[in-house]
Scaffold this motif. Structure first.
Motif: not given
Length: 89
Positions: A56-75
């Protein structure tokens, strides 16, 4: 008299000139390529047999990285688009 008649253009000629000018303007509004980082995919890295809390911790970290990337790319996309839209005015 010749000067007066020379300034007259047909509707077709004016439309062609306007179309050419508009086409040139539109061609200048090409967006740059998307940053390579925006195409990257995340993996959780969860391994078979790992404890669920670790998975769960690994999955949550991967999701956090993916969400941060989506925000950077959208910005980035919004900033580039705003620059192109400003140039259109």
């Amino acid at each position: 008299m010749a000067l007066f008649l020379g300034a007259c253009a047909t509707d077709k000629e004016r439309a062609e000139r306007a179309g050419a000018a508009l086409g040139t303007f539109e061609a200048q509004k090409v967006r740059p390529n998307l940053p390579d980082d925006c195409r990257k995919q995340e993996r959780s890295g969860v391994r078979m047999g790992e404890p669920l809390d670790t998975a769960l911790i690994r999955t949550d970290r991967a999701l956090g990285r993916a969400n941060a990337r989506v925000k950077r790319c959208a910005d980035w996309h919004d900033q580039v688009g705003a620059g192109i839209d400003e140039g259109a005015k």
